[in-house]
Design an enzyme around this catalytic site. Structure first.
Site, PDB file in Angstrom:
ATOM      1  N   TYR A  94     -51.499 -21.506 -42.357  1.00 42.32           N
ATOM      2  CA  TYR A  94     -52.061 -22.661 -41.914  1.00 42.32           C
ATOM      3  C   TYR A  94     -52.537 -22.802 -40.450  1.00 42.32           C
ATOM      4  CZ  TYR A  94     -47.753 -23.217 -39.054  1.00 42.32           C
ATOM      5  OH  TYR A  94     -46.842 -23.177 -38.347  1.00 42.32           O
ATOM      6  N   CYS A  95     -53.445 -23.904 -40.077  1.00 38.14           N
ATOM      7  CA  CYS A  95     -53.961 -23.930 -38.773  1.00 38.14           C
ATOM      8  C   CYS A  95     -53.946 -25.494 -38.618  1.00 38.14           C
ATOM      9  CB  CYS A  95     -55.383 -23.467 -38.640  1.00 38.14           C
ATOM     10  SG  CYS A  95     -56.473 -24.249 -39.887  1.00 38.14           S
ATOM     11  N   ARG A  96     -54.540 -26.113 -38.005  1.00 35.29           N
ATOM     12  CA  ARG A  96     -54.478 -27.535 -37.365  1.00 35.29           C
ATOM     13  C   ARG A  96     -54.942 -28.309 -38.512  1.00 35.29           C
ATOM     14  NH1 ARG A  96     -58.016 -30.911 -34.445  1.00 35.29           N
ATOM     15  NH2 ARG A  96     -59.468 -29.234 -34.080  1.00 35.29           N
ATOM     16  N   GLY A  98     -57.142 -26.710 -41.409  1.00 40.56           N
ATOM     17  CA  GLY A  98     -57.512 -26.083 -42.656  1.00 40.56           C
ATOM     18  C   GLY A  98     -58.679 -25.168 -42.557  1.00 40.56           C
ATOM     19  N   TYR A 122     -51.309 -28.238 -40.155  1.00 42.61           N
ATOM     20  CA  TYR A 122     -50.245 -28.674 -39.209  1.00 42.61           C
ATOM     21  C   TYR A 122     -50.307 -30.275 -39.116  1.00 42.61           C
ATOM     22  CZ  TYR A 122     -46.449 -28.831 -35.932  1.00 42.61           C
ATOM     23  OH  TYR A 122     -45.140 -29.115 -35.353  1.00 42.61           O
TER      24      TYR A 122
END
Length: 130
Positions: A94-96, A98, A122
């Protein structure tokens, strides 16, 4: 050559082209998982390979409990991931929102990992109800 033979050859060639170009369609596709599904998975298995690929500044705002921190924009991303992650277990990224997790997923897929990108990252995780 008759019209029927030409049409038959044309249909054969088109069919062959479709078969050849579609055989590899699933390779390279990224698997996705919702934040709700991920929360359920984390309740069942505390030892999944969960990776936060955001930047150190973003990590300061919070991470998902149990996540490994491997920044995808770092030149050492691949080496760190190869040193930490196990190929025989799925990896959840995961990142902020996608985008970067999809980038990381492509890199790890090329290295032989089964990967899942968390939809919405996130940001979506923080909004998901228990």
């Amino acid at each position: 050559m008759s019209i029927n033979v030409k049409i038959t050859h044309f249909i054969f060639i088109v069919t062959l082209f479709v078969v050849i170009t579609s055989c590899d369609r699933t390779k390279g596709q990224i698997n996705h998982i919702t934040t709700t599904a991920l929360k359920g998975l984390l309740k069942k298995d505390k030892e999944i390979q969960l990776v936060d690929v955001r930047t150190p500044e973003e990590w300061e705002a919070g991470i998902i409990k149990g996540a490994q921190k491997i920044e995808v924009t770092s030149s050492t991303f691949t080496n760190k991931a190869m040193g930490i992650l196990q190929k025989d277990k799925p990896v959840y990224l995961y990142c902020r929102k996608g985008g970067r997790s999809s980038r990381a997923a492509k890199i790890l897929q090329e290295k032989g990992f089964e990967v899942y990108s968390v939809e919405g990252g996130y940001t979506a995780w923080k909004k998901t109800k228990e």
